[in-house]
Write an enzyme that holds these catalytic residues in place. Structure first.
Site, PDB file in Angstrom:
ATOM      1  N   THR A  10     -17.566 -26.272  17.162  1.00 22.58           N
ATOM      2  CA  THR A  10     -17.125 -26.669  15.828  1.00 22.58           C
ATOM      3  C   THR A  10     -15.958 -27.636  15.870  1.00 22.58           C
ATOM      4  OG1 THR A  10     -17.855 -24.522  14.945  1.00 22.58           O
ATOM      5  CG2 THR A  10     -16.325 -25.808  13.602  1.00 22.58           C
ATOM      6  N   ASN A  11     -14.961 -27.364  16.714  1.00 18.69           N
ATOM      7  CA  ASN A  11     -13.766 -28.196  16.781  1.00 18.69           C
ATOM      8  C   ASN A  11     -13.413 -28.540  18.222  1.00 18.69           C
ATOM      9  OD1 ASN A  11     -12.914 -28.276  13.927  1.00 18.69           O
ATOM     10  ND2 ASN A  11     -12.590 -26.087  14.172  1.00 18.69           N
ATOM     11  N   VAL A  13      -9.958 -29.006  20.298  1.00 21.96           N
ATOM     12  CA  VAL A  13      -8.522 -28.732  20.200  1.00 21.96           C
ATOM     13  C   VAL A  13      -7.809 -29.456  21.342  1.00 21.96           C
ATOM     14  CG1 VAL A  13      -6.723 -26.968  20.212  1.00 21.96           C
ATOM     15  CG2 VAL A  13      -8.945 -26.491  19.145  1.00 21.96           C
ATOM     16  N   GLY A 108     -20.315 -19.597  29.624  1.00 19.72           N
ATOM     17  CA  GLY A 108     -19.648 -20.689  28.933  1.00 19.72           C
ATOM     18  C   GLY A 108     -18.224 -20.879  29.419  1.00 19.72           C
ATOM     19  N   ALA A 109     -17.794 -22.140  29.460  1.00 24.08           N
ATOM     20  CA  ALA A 109     -16.457 -22.444  29.962  1.00 24.08           C
ATOM     21  C   ALA A 109     -15.380 -21.765  29.140  1.00 24.08           C
ATOM     22  CB  ALA A 109     -16.241 -23.961  29.962  1.00 24.08           C
ATOM     23  N   ASP A 110     -15.554 -21.705  27.822  1.00 24.09           N
ATOM     24  CA  ASP A 110     -14.536 -21.080  26.978  1.00 24.09           C
ATOM     25  C   ASP A 110     -14.379 -19.608  27.310  1.00 24.09           C
ATOM     26  OD1 ASP A 110     -17.110 -20.600  26.046  1.00 24.09           O
ATOM     27  OD2 ASP A 110     -16.577 -20.714  23.924  1.00 24.09           O
ATOM     28  N   ASP A 130     -13.577 -13.417  20.939  1.00 26.29           N
ATOM     29  CA  ASP A 130     -13.247 -14.791  20.552  1.00 26.29           C
ATOM     30  C   ASP A 130     -14.028 -15.156  19.298  1.00 26.29           C
ATOM     31  OD1 ASP A 130     -12.547 -17.437  20.344  1.00 26.29           O
ATOM     32  OD2 ASP A 130     -13.253 -18.023  22.324  1.00 26.29           O
TER      33      ASP A 130
END
Length: 259
Positions: A10-11, A13, A108-110, A130
């Site tokens: 979505t974003n 940062v 996933g990297a996040d 998260d």
């Protein structure tokens, strides 16, 4: 200084970091078509507004779950900051943690960055929640091993699907219902607020309770993401809320790289 970039669905940062101190953070909607020059027009002005210049950036690290957006971020780093961007999970910033799932490359990297940051900050057995486009629940054991988790639709995604599929339902904000805690809606908007908000709280509480039972040991639950603070005020399941957990994880990975 370190420029940490977290590319989400979505974003995107951007955060400027000196040591462990986050000096500034800025976000822009994720668009894989956005060029390096478009990023630069926006970001360089924001840096200047807070008294910083591109020359002060000595390292750039990127975490992304949107592969198509990576190239333009890399061009931004090279063209405007004159550094090759480190990509989280690749040399020289490998995860350096055991990933104990069936397909480690699919993580996933996040989620990996959050796991690294949470283990460094809190230790012990952990569940990291998260709140992003999806809401993820990740389990890390006391040794720092990533053990697996859950992926659920994010609350905004769920609400968008509900409104798009039902022609007569209005768009509402994500906020606690304004009906003194009742879970019986007396009008359409109240009914939607109850279903979306308290339904989501019940889902989180139920899943975390099941995870605690399966883990069988004391577990620390850490929440991150934009909506973490909102839900923290209405449930007791979170032990800590760390809205900058992903950025902290990127800073930690960058620290591990020797000059």
């Amino acid at each position: 200084m370190l420029l940490a970039i977290d590319v989400g669905n979505t974003n995107v940062v951007f955060a400027l970091i000196d040591g462990r101190a986050i000096l500034g953070r800025w976000r822009i909607a994720t668009d894989p078509r956005r060029t390096a020059d478009e990023y630069a027009v926006w970001l360089l002005q924001l840096l200047q507004f807070q008294g910083y210049s591109p020359a002060q950036v000595t390292r750039v690290i990127v975490s992304t779950v949107v592969p198509r957006a990576l190239h333009n971020i890399q061009v931004l780093s090279n063209k405007y900051f004159h550094h090759d961007a480190w990509i989280a999970g690749n040399a020289p910033v490998e995860w350096d943690m055991r990933i104990d799932i069936e397909q480690p490359r699919s993580l996933g990297a996040d989620r990996a960055v959050n796991a690294i940051a949470a283990h460094a900050r809190f230790g012990g057995d952990l569940v990291v929640v998260d709140f992003g486009t999806a809401t993820t629940f990740d389990v890390i054991d006391a040794d720092g091993t990533y053990k697996g988790g859950i992926i659920a639709p994010g609350i905004n995604l769920s609400l968008e699907a509900l409104v798009n599929a039902a022609a007569r339902l209005p768009r509402i904000a994500i906020e606690p219902p304004r009906n003194n805690g009742s879970v019986i809606g007396r009008n359409t908007e109240d009914a939607m607020h109850i279903g979306v908000f308290w339904g989501y709280v019940a889902m989180m509480e139920g899943l975390i309770a099941r995870m605690r039972t399966e883990i069988g040991r004391p577990v620390t639950v850490v929440a991150t993401g934009g909506l973490a603070v909102l839900f923290h005020d209405h449930t007791t399941i979170f032990d800590h809320v760390e809205t900058d957990l992903t950025i902290e994880g990127l800073a930690l990975l960058a620290e591990r790289v020797k000059d």
